[in-house]
Write a protein that holds these residues in place. Structure first.
Motif, PDB file in Angstrom:
ATOM      1  N   ILE A 182       7.789  37.563 -52.458  1.00 17.87           N
ATOM      2  CA  ILE A 182       7.349  37.033 -51.360  1.00 17.87           C
ATOM      3  C   ILE A 182       7.742  37.936 -49.885  1.00 17.87           C
ATOM      4  CG2 ILE A 182       7.704  35.066 -49.643  1.00 17.87           C
ATOM      5  CD1 ILE A 182       8.035  33.143 -51.955  1.00 17.87           C
ATOM      6  N   LEU A 183       8.988  38.228 -50.215  1.00 19.55           N
ATOM      7  CA  LEU A 183       9.678  39.604 -49.255  1.00 19.55           C
ATOM      8  C   LEU A 183       8.592  40.682 -49.175  1.00 19.55           C
ATOM      9  CD1 LEU A 183      13.315  39.057 -49.928  1.00 19.55           C
ATOM     10  CD2 LEU A 183      11.987  38.244 -47.883  1.00 19.55           C
ATOM     11  N   ASP A 184       8.393  41.085 -50.471  1.00 19.88           N
ATOM     12  CA  ASP A 184       7.581  42.321 -50.685  1.00 19.88           C
ATOM     13  C   ASP A 184       6.006  41.959 -49.862  1.00 19.88           C
ATOM     14  OD1 ASP A 184       9.575  43.495 -51.865  1.00 19.88           O
ATOM     15  OD2 ASP A 184       8.786  43.217 -53.893  1.00 19.88           O
ATOM     16  N   SER A 185       5.558  40.671 -49.927  1.00 16.82           N
ATOM     17  CA  SER A 185       4.120  40.576 -49.609  1.00 16.82           C
ATOM     18  C   SER A 185       4.175  40.593 -48.051  1.00 16.82           C
ATOM     19  CB  SER A 185       3.836  39.120 -50.184  1.00 16.82           C
ATOM     20  OG  SER A 185       3.649  39.204 -51.543  1.00 16.82           O
ATOM     21  N   LEU A 186       5.286  39.854 -47.509  1.00 11.98           N
ATOM     22  CA  LEU A 186       5.510  39.741 -45.824  1.00 11.98           C
ATOM     23  C   LEU A 186       5.590  41.060 -45.372  1.00 11.98           C
ATOM     24  CD1 LEU A 186       7.893  36.700 -45.695  1.00 11.98           C
ATOM     25  CD2 LEU A 186       5.595  36.777 -44.809  1.00 11.98           C
ATOM     26  N   HIS A 187       6.529  41.923 -46.301  1.00 17.99           N
ATOM     27  CA  HIS A 187       6.787  43.323 -45.582  1.00 17.99           C
ATOM     28  C   HIS A 187       5.416  44.041 -46.018  1.00 17.99           C
ATOM     29  CE1 HIS A 187       8.529  47.441 -45.953  1.00 17.99           C
ATOM     30  NE2 HIS A 187       9.298  47.030 -45.044  1.00 17.99           N
ATOM     31  N   GLY A 188       4.730  43.834 -46.841  1.00 21.62           N
ATOM     32  CA  GLY A 188       3.579  44.501 -47.064  1.00 21.62           C
ATOM     33  C   GLY A 188       2.707  44.486 -46.192  1.00 21.62           C
ATOM     34  N   ILE A 189       2.409  43.446 -45.288  1.00 22.61           N
ATOM     35  CA  ILE A 189       1.484  43.186 -44.316  1.00 22.61           C
ATOM     36  C   ILE A 189       1.691  43.735 -43.136  1.00 22.61           C
ATOM     37  CG2 ILE A 189       0.353  40.955 -45.480  1.00 22.61           C
ATOM     38  CD1 ILE A 189       1.738  39.216 -43.586  1.00 22.61           C
ATOM     39  N   GLY A 190       3.024  44.158 -42.955  1.00 26.57           N
ATOM     40  CA  GLY A 190       3.710  44.919 -41.759  1.00 26.57           C
ATOM     41  C   GLY A 190       4.745  44.276 -41.005  1.00 26.57           C
ATOM     42  N   CYS A 191       5.286  43.115 -41.659  1.00 24.84           N
ATOM     43  CA  CYS A 191       6.315  42.149 -40.978  1.00 24.84           C
ATOM     44  C   CYS A 191       7.581  42.965 -41.050  1.00 24.84           C
ATOM     45  CB  CYS A 191       6.382  41.069 -41.522  1.00 24.84           C
ATOM     46  SG  CYS A 191       4.875  39.896 -41.082  1.00 24.84           S
ATOM     47  N   ASP A 192       8.258  42.891 -39.805  1.00 23.03           N
ATOM     48  CA  ASP A 192       9.788  43.537 -39.953  1.00 23.03           C
ATOM     49  C   ASP A 192      10.637  42.234 -40.113  1.00 23.03           C
ATOM     50  OD1 ASP A 192      11.785  45.193 -39.299  1.00 23.03           O
ATOM     51  OD2 ASP A 192      11.887  44.554 -37.349  1.00 23.03           O
ATOM     52  N   LEU A 193      11.508  42.289 -41.314  1.00 22.12           N
ATOM     53  CA  LEU A 193      12.081  41.080 -41.865  1.00 22.12           C
ATOM     54  C   LEU A 193      13.568  41.020 -41.644  1.00 22.12           C
ATOM     55  CD1 LEU A 193      10.139  40.921 -45.253  1.00 22.12           C
ATOM     56  CD2 LEU A 193       9.637  39.930 -43.052  1.00 22.12           C
ATOM     57  N   THR A 194      13.927  40.031 -41.124  1.00 25.11           N
ATOM     58  CA  THR A 194      15.457  39.598 -41.174  1.00 25.11           C
ATOM     59  C   THR A 194      15.683  38.366 -42.069  1.00 25.11           C
ATOM     60  OG1 THR A 194      15.947  40.611 -39.032  1.00 25.11           O
ATOM     61  CG2 THR A 194      17.644  39.140 -39.966  1.00 25.11           C
ATOM     62  N   ILE A 195      16.361  38.606 -43.060  1.00 26.23           N
ATOM     63  CA  ILE A 195      16.469  37.580 -44.045  1.00 26.23           C
ATOM     64  C   ILE A 195      17.863  36.874 -43.947  1.00 26.23           C
ATOM     65  CG2 ILE A 195      16.545  36.915 -46.649  1.00 26.23           C
ATOM     66  CD1 ILE A 195      15.189  40.148 -45.581  1.00 26.23           C
ATOM     67  N   VAL A 196      18.047  35.449 -43.656  1.00 25.19           N
ATOM     68  CA  VAL A 196      19.210  34.773 -43.367  1.00 25.19           C
ATOM     69  C   VAL A 196      19.608  33.939 -44.416  1.00 25.19           C
ATOM     70  CG1 VAL A 196      18.758  35.405 -40.818  1.00 25.19           C
ATOM     71  CG2 VAL A 196      18.101  33.006 -41.956  1.00 25.19           C
ATOM     72  N   PRO A 197      21.021  33.597 -44.562  1.00 24.66           N
ATOM     73  CA  PRO A 197      21.432  32.497 -45.662  1.00 24.66           C
ATOM     74  C   PRO A 197      20.785  31.089 -45.088  1.00 24.66           C
ATOM     75  CG  PRO A 197      23.425  33.988 -44.706  1.00 24.66           C
ATOM     76  CD  PRO A 197      22.047  34.283 -43.814  1.00 24.66           C
ATOM     77  N   ALA A 198      20.548  30.145 -45.928  1.00 20.14           N
ATOM     78  CA  ALA A 198      20.091  28.998 -45.757  1.00 20.14           C
ATOM     79  C   ALA A 198      21.178  28.183 -44.755  1.00 20.14           C
ATOM     80  CB  ALA A 198      20.104  28.303 -47.170  1.00 20.14           C
ATOM     81  N   ASP A 199      22.185  28.503 -44.605  1.00 22.28           N
ATOM     82  CA  ASP A 199      23.176  27.562 -43.611  1.00 22.28           C
ATOM     83  C   ASP A 199      22.779  28.139 -42.213  1.00 22.28           C
ATOM     84  OD1 ASP A 199      24.484  29.803 -44.261  1.00 22.28           O
ATOM     85  OD2 ASP A 199      26.343  28.535 -44.965  1.00 22.28           O
ATOM     86  N   THR A 200      22.213  29.107 -41.864  1.00 21.00           N
ATOM     87  CA  THR A 200      22.117  29.605 -40.563  1.00 21.00           C
ATOM     88  C   THR A 200      21.686  28.444 -39.849  1.00 21.00           C
ATOM     89  OG1 THR A 200      21.409  31.913 -41.587  1.00 21.00           O
ATOM     90  CG2 THR A 200      21.102  31.529 -39.401  1.00 21.00           C
ATOM     91  N   LYS A 201      22.359  28.579 -38.483  1.00 20.86           N
ATOM     92  CA  LYS A 201      22.261  27.571 -37.594  1.00 20.86           C
ATOM     93  C   LYS A 201      20.616  28.038 -36.543  1.00 20.86           C
ATOM     94  CE  LYS A 201      25.619  25.077 -38.937  1.00 20.86           C
ATOM     95  NZ  LYS A 201      25.357  23.983 -39.805  1.00 20.86           N
TER      96      LYS A 201
END
Length: 355
Positions: A182-201
């Motif tokens: 999923i991350l590879d797919s989002l990155h592959g279309i050109g998205c700049d990704l910040t992945i955060v933990p599930a408990d992020t406010k």
């Protein structure tokens, strides 16, 4: 070593054990013909014992490039024939070696058709994998244990990290147990990704100044995540929002819908889904034990966009006023067909419009 699967209703299935460590988990089945390593490393299977219906497993070995997460979160693995010698130019090790390295007990030479028919008839249930010599007292003691409910805490990333794509739209990914593809797919279309933990406010997410928000797949009952549902309620629609699997369920709950547990779930890479907006039917990869209750959508600003052909359950929704959509299935596949990658393009178009 001989071993057995004992279900909570007393049914017993025998086979050979690759690891004699006794384990407890919810017993489910997956109907995919390939992709066993991607299944093994999908965090959405956390705390489950997974039966594969395809009879021959391990025939192409294992390789790190196919891993979907940092480790296996399975509790146990049930298969028919375990292939001793895999044949594939990408193979790095045999499946048995992979399972031992990941500390995943495996029961093989099992009548997986019988296991599957039992679960399909009576529903997913607790079960234990134990050596054949285990006493009834040992089995009962293990069966009394509870399967963990806070499984998202187990599988989420422990800290924020990035997959950079300079100049691309900045998407904050809430990781509830996300698959790498999923991350590879989002990155592959050109998205700049910040992945955060599930408990992020919510305020922490918005402080990252995202152009879009992605809600990932993950394990467990979405109703066990009230704090996360509240976060989703606060951030959804402030920026274009896309959810997959658990993310789809959390979005629905955040807007007032309800979810329920399916009898035996949808798990496989051959599940037909109809796109109600186009009339087309796509073959999808799925892994979920819960679904959105369509009746609960009445009166809400959500409409059904996709429906499962086999049982009519909700497979996709969109908000009627805000830039929000989600699907229950896995458009990134891995394993499975690529029919549904258009959904990533749909998210990209939404990001470009800045809706």
């Amino acid at each position: 070593m001989k071993g057995k699967l004992v279900l909570e209703d007393g049914a017993v299935f025998y086979g050979d054990m690759l690891d004699e460590r006794p384990v407890l988990g919810e017993v489910v089945f997956n109907t995919g013909m390939t992709g066993y390593q991607e299944i093994l490393t999908d965090p959405s299977y956390c705390s489950q014992i997974v039966t594969l219906t395809y009879p021959l497993i391990g025939n192409y070995g294992a390789a790190k490039k196919f891993n979907q997460s940092r480790k296996c979160f399975f509790n146990g693995f049930i298969i028919g024939e375990l292939c001793d010698i895999g044949s594939n130019w990408q193979k790095e090790e045999e499946l048995a070696e992979f399972l031992k390295a990941q500390d995943i007990p495996c029961l093989y030479n099992v009548d997986t058709r019988a296991v599957t028919r039992h679960i399909r008839s009576l529903g997913a249930m607790k079960g234990v994998l134990v050596p054949e010599t285990a006493t009834q007292e040992e089995i009962d003691a293990l069966m009394k244990n509870e399967i963990p409910k806070e499984v998202v805490k187990i599988v989420t990333t422990p800290k924020t990290y990035k997959m950079e794509n300079p100049g691309g739209p900045h998407v904050v990914v809430m990781d509830f147990g996300i698959k790498q593809h999923i991350l590879d797919s989002l990155h592959g279309i050109g998205c700049d990704l910040t992945i955060v933990p599930a408990d992020t406010k919510a305020d922490e997410i918005m402080a990252l100044n995202p152009d879009g928000i992605f809600l990932s797949n993950g394990p467990g009952d979405p109703k066990d995540l009230p704090e996360i549902i509240e976060v989703v309620r606060e951030i959804a629609g402030k920026k274009p929002t896309f959810g997959i699997c658990l993310g789809h369920q959390l979005l629905s709950l955040a807007f007032g819908a309800d979810t329920y547990k399916l009898k035996f779930g949808h798990r496989g890479s051959n599940q037909p889904v109809k796109n109600l907006l186009t009339g087309r039917v796509h073959i999808t990869s799925q892994n979920h034990g819960y679904a959105v209750d369509e009746e609960s959508l009445k009166g809400l600003p959500l409409e059904v966009t996709h429906r499962a052909v086999n049982d009519g359950t909700v497979e996709g929704i969109r908000h009627t006023q805000l830039p929000i959509f989600s699907v229950q299935y896995h458009p990134e596949a891995s394993p499975g067909p690529d029919d549904n990658r258009y959904l990533f393009d749909q998210f990209w178009a939404m990001l470009q419009k800045g809706e």
